[in-house]
Design an enzyme around this catalytic site. Sequence first.
Site, PDB file in Angstrom:
ATOM      1  N   ILE A   1       0.824  -1.202   0.000  1.00 18.35           N
ATOM      2  CA  ILE A   1       0.000   0.000   0.000  1.00 18.35           C
ATOM      3  C   ILE A   1       0.860   1.254   0.000  1.00 18.35           C
ATOM      4  CG2 ILE A   1      -1.708   1.309   1.313  1.00 18.35           C
ATOM      5  CD1 ILE A   1      -2.723  -1.421   2.391  1.00 18.35           C
TER       6      ILE A   1
ATOM      7  N   ASP B   1      12.451   3.280  10.947  1.00 15.28           N
ATOM      8  CA  ASP B   1      11.986   2.200  11.809  1.00 15.28           C
ATOM      9  C   ASP B   1      11.060   2.829  12.834  1.00 15.28           C
ATOM     10  OD1 ASP B   1      11.562   0.192  13.650  1.00 15.28           O
ATOM     11  OD2 ASP B   1      13.677  -0.321  13.917  1.00 15.28           O
TER      12      ASP B   1
ATOM     13  N   ARG C   1       3.026  11.891  16.975  1.00 11.38           N
ATOM     14  CA  ARG C   1       3.509  12.858  17.969  1.00 11.38           C
ATOM     15  C   ARG C   1       4.641  13.710  17.393  1.00 11.38           C
ATOM     16  NH1 ARG C   1       7.397  13.026  22.098  1.00 11.38           N
ATOM     17  NH2 ARG C   1       6.734  14.158  23.980  1.00 11.38           N
TER      18      ARG C   1
ATOM     19  N   SER D   1      -5.590   1.342   8.894  1.00 12.08           N
ATOM     20  CA  SER D   1      -6.098   0.380   9.855  1.00 12.08           C
ATOM     21  C   SER D   1      -6.297  -0.960   9.145  1.00 12.08           C
ATOM     22  CB  SER D   1      -7.396   0.889  10.468  1.00 12.08           C
ATOM     23  OG  SER D   1      -7.894  -0.025  11.420  1.00 12.08           O
TER      24      SER D   1
ATOM     25  N   TYR E   1      -2.672  -8.535  16.042  1.00  8.45           N
ATOM     26  CA  TYR E   1      -2.855  -7.565  14.953  1.00  8.45           C
ATOM     27  C   TYR E   1      -4.160  -6.797  15.136  1.00  8.45           C
ATOM     28  CZ  TYR E   1      -3.037  -5.890  10.089  1.00  8.45           C
ATOM     29  OH  TYR E   1      -3.103  -5.119   8.951  1.00  8.45           O
TER      30      TYR E   1
ATOM     31  N   LYS F   1      -4.512  -2.791  15.731  1.00  7.54           N
ATOM     32  CA  LYS F   1      -5.248  -1.948  14.790  1.00  7.54           C
ATOM     33  C   LYS F   1      -6.469  -1.296  15.451  1.00  7.54           C
ATOM     34  CE  LYS F   1      -2.817  -2.214  10.996  1.00  7.54           C
ATOM     35  NZ  LYS F   1      -2.117  -1.002  10.487  1.00  7.54           N
TER      36      LYS F   1
ATOM     37  N   VAL G   1      -5.806  -7.574   1.434  1.00  8.69           N
ATOM     38  CA  VAL G   1      -5.052  -6.956   0.349  1.00  8.69           C
ATOM     39  C   VAL G   1      -3.921  -7.890  -0.062  1.00  8.69           C
ATOM     40  CG1 VAL G   1      -3.823  -4.890  -0.413  1.00  8.69           C
ATOM     41  CG2 VAL G   1      -5.512  -4.724   1.422  1.00  8.69           C
TER      42      VAL G   1
END
Length: 271
Positions: free
Chosen positions: A22, A67, A127, A145, A159, A163, A192
Amino acid sequence: MPRFPAHPDRRPVLIAGGSSGIGAATGVMLGAAGYPVALGARRVEKSQEFADQIVAAGGEAIAVPLDVTDVSSIDECVTRAEAELGPLEIVVSGAGDLWPGRTHEMSDEEFADQVAIHLLGAQRLYRRIVPEMIDRRRGDVVFISSDVADDPRPHMGAYAAAKAGVEALARVARQELEGTGVRASLVRPGQVMTGMGMNFEPEMAEAMLTDWVSFGFARHGFFLKPVHLATAITTIVRMPRGSHMRLVEVEAEAPIVDTPHRNPDQQGDNP
């Protein structure tokens, strides 16, 4: 005078998770649309391939090590991206990986790793970049998400929990950002076809899919392509100011059946 100034002509983008799937597809699409793009990922050599593709097509792009589990890496990535492209107007938080397993069989470390990369990584990135957006009174933050956040399923405990946390973070962010000019949006993909999750052991995949079928989660085997999500993200960030696409759900369309379910009385044919 309009209530909101228009988007600036130059809107630099940082994509966390820009080395494949994505993120890479979104970078290529936004780059083609004229957005300067920074592709951040741990696999910087893969990100560089997509940056080169964008540049070869006439766009502007760089690949930056990132990272999201490391605060200093996030800071260095954002600092470099802004030094080379300008202040970030758009950030897509999509870095992550997927390791399935029954929750009671996963180690504490395996569970914590997924929370660290998906949830804590998103929070750390948010942040770092949002205070400057607030100062400029504009910006787009897009959190990626998953439909498992809304509809959890077996073998996705870590997971799904991570999420779900991302979705809560995004909803709170929207409330806290109200009136600042900064928009926080969620994209909730269905399944996906990306590199994430495609390296499962056959036995692991079989156990997972068997349990999914038992609970009615595998209605068909069609998958989304990364370009479908890239299209959703591009649509969100291109929305004129004064509007806000807060949640976009994207699911794979089911295959077309040979004999559609139709009511003969509603076909519109006269006797």
